[in-house]
Write an enzyme that holds these catalytic residues in place. Structure first.
Site, PDB file in Angstrom:
ATOM      1  N   TYR A   1      52.341  49.931  39.358  1.00  0.00           N
ATOM      2  CA  TYR A   1      52.118  50.470  38.012  1.00  0.00           C
ATOM      3  C   TYR A   1      53.260  51.369  37.559  1.00  0.00           C
ATOM      4  CZ  TYR A   1      49.962  52.784  34.054  1.00  0.00           C
ATOM      5  OH  TYR A   1      49.707  53.273  32.795  1.00  0.00           O
TER       6      TYR A   1
ATOM      7  N   ARG B   1      47.518  47.410  36.185  1.00  0.00           N
ATOM      8  CA  ARG B   1      46.176  47.761  35.735  1.00  0.00           C
ATOM      9  C   ARG B   1      45.219  46.573  35.723  1.00  0.00           C
ATOM     10  NH1 ARG B   1      46.912  51.844  37.084  1.00  0.00           N
ATOM     11  NH2 ARG B   1      46.883  53.862  36.069  1.00  0.00           N
TER      12      ARG B   1
ATOM     13  N   TYR C   1      46.039  56.121  43.147  1.00  0.00           N
ATOM     14  CA  TYR C   1      44.725  56.269  42.535  1.00  0.00           C
ATOM     15  C   TYR C   1      43.607  56.385  43.562  1.00  0.00           C
ATOM     16  CZ  TYR C   1      46.164  55.726  37.707  1.00  0.00           C
ATOM     17  OH  TYR C   1      46.723  55.941  36.479  1.00  0.00           O
TER      18      TYR C   1
END
Length: 295
Positions: free
Chosen positions: A142, A177, A258
């Site tokens: 990302y 994503r 994340y």
């Protein structure tokens, strides 16, 4: 509902619409509030699937074949995307939707402590590593998307390929994503399709790879998924970049991804950290390579 059918006035209709809207909002909030950032793409595709099935049901009610067909396509595509992402994270859909923690393989003990220190590398060192390599794999994440670094990366790929270096890209199913986001960005930048490979196609090639350049990826290249049974990402399929001869990780910092899990790859002896903004670092790399080749 009974009152609405017995008194079909404008006020009753507006009241019923308001009640359904409020109920839907509460349901949507309670469904998503407990879900973390790493799982949010799955939730998006699930909600997309919901909208498709709702449209399909509406098509049945109105006897409209077009709405039924379009709704079924949207619903099924959202469901397929959700399945692909859950499988790539070694998670089940109920585990994601219900705000679960960890994968289906996560143990009950403490996660392994990470030891050692990281090694940093400068632009000249990365250029030397690339020009002296025969096999190079770039693993984007990302960070590449956020920095919009696909264009200089595409130029680097073109330049090194013309110099006879076997240059390829390795894409994780949940990189970015959404599934396919990195493929689209690289295609947009003009990267040939035949050098953009999926994880399963090249995961066994890393031991024979001289240099791996990781650009803005973290959880998808985390060795704890395979080495630490107590990690919350244990069992998640990852790209085995740490098995290459030299792994260069391009990130802004040593921060977690994340999944909020430290990455032992950053501290391995064959790993060098190339810290900085992906776009600026890729531009610097491209300039250094052109200077090296006299272009």
């Amino acid at each position: 509902m009974g009152y609405f059918f017995n008194a079909p006035s404008m006020a009753a209709g507006v009241g019923m619409l308001s009640a359904i809207t409020a109920g839907s909002g509460i349901m949507g909030y309670t469904l998503t509030a407990a879900i973390g950032g790493a799982d949010m793409p799955v939730v998006i595709t699930v909600l997309n699937s919901y909208s498709g099935w709702a449209l399909c049901a509406e098509g049945f009610m109105l006897n409209n074949s077009l709405m039924t067909i379009v709704g079924s396509l949207i619903g099924s595509s959202g469901a397929i995307l959700s399945y692909i992402m859950c499988k790539a994270m070694n998670r089940s859909l109920p585990n994601v939707i219900l705000g679960g923690f960890g994968t289906s393989s996560t143990g009950t003990g403490e996660a392994m402590a990470i030891e050692g220190t990281h090694t940093e590398i400068m632009t000249d060192g990365v250029v030397d590593a690339l020009v002296n390599a025969k096999n190079v794999i770039v693993v984007p994440g990302y960070g590449l998307c956020a920095a919009r670094a696909q264009y200089p990366v595409a130029e680097i790929a073109d330049l090194l390929t013309k110099k006879g270096i076997n240059f390829r890209f390795g894409i994780h199913p949940v990189a970015g994503r959404m599934p396919g986001q990195l493929n689209v960005l690289l295609a947009e930048a003009g990267v040939p399709y035949d050098i953009v490979l999926e994880m399963d196609e090249l995961n066994d090639d890393f031991p024979d790879t001289d240099v791996v350049l990781v650009i803005g990826a973290n959880d998808t290249v985390n060795s704890a998924a395979e080495d630490d049974p107590n990690s919350i990402i244990a069992g998640m399929p990852v790209l085995r970049v740490w098995k290459a001869g030299h792994t260069i990780v391009m990130k802004r910092s040593l921060g977690v991804g994340y999944a909020a899990v430290d990455n032992p790859v950053f501290f391995k002896p064959n790993t060098s950290m190339y810290l900085g903004d992906a776009k600026k670092q890729c531009d610097a790399l491209l300039e250094g390579l052109k200077r090296h080749y006299g272009e």
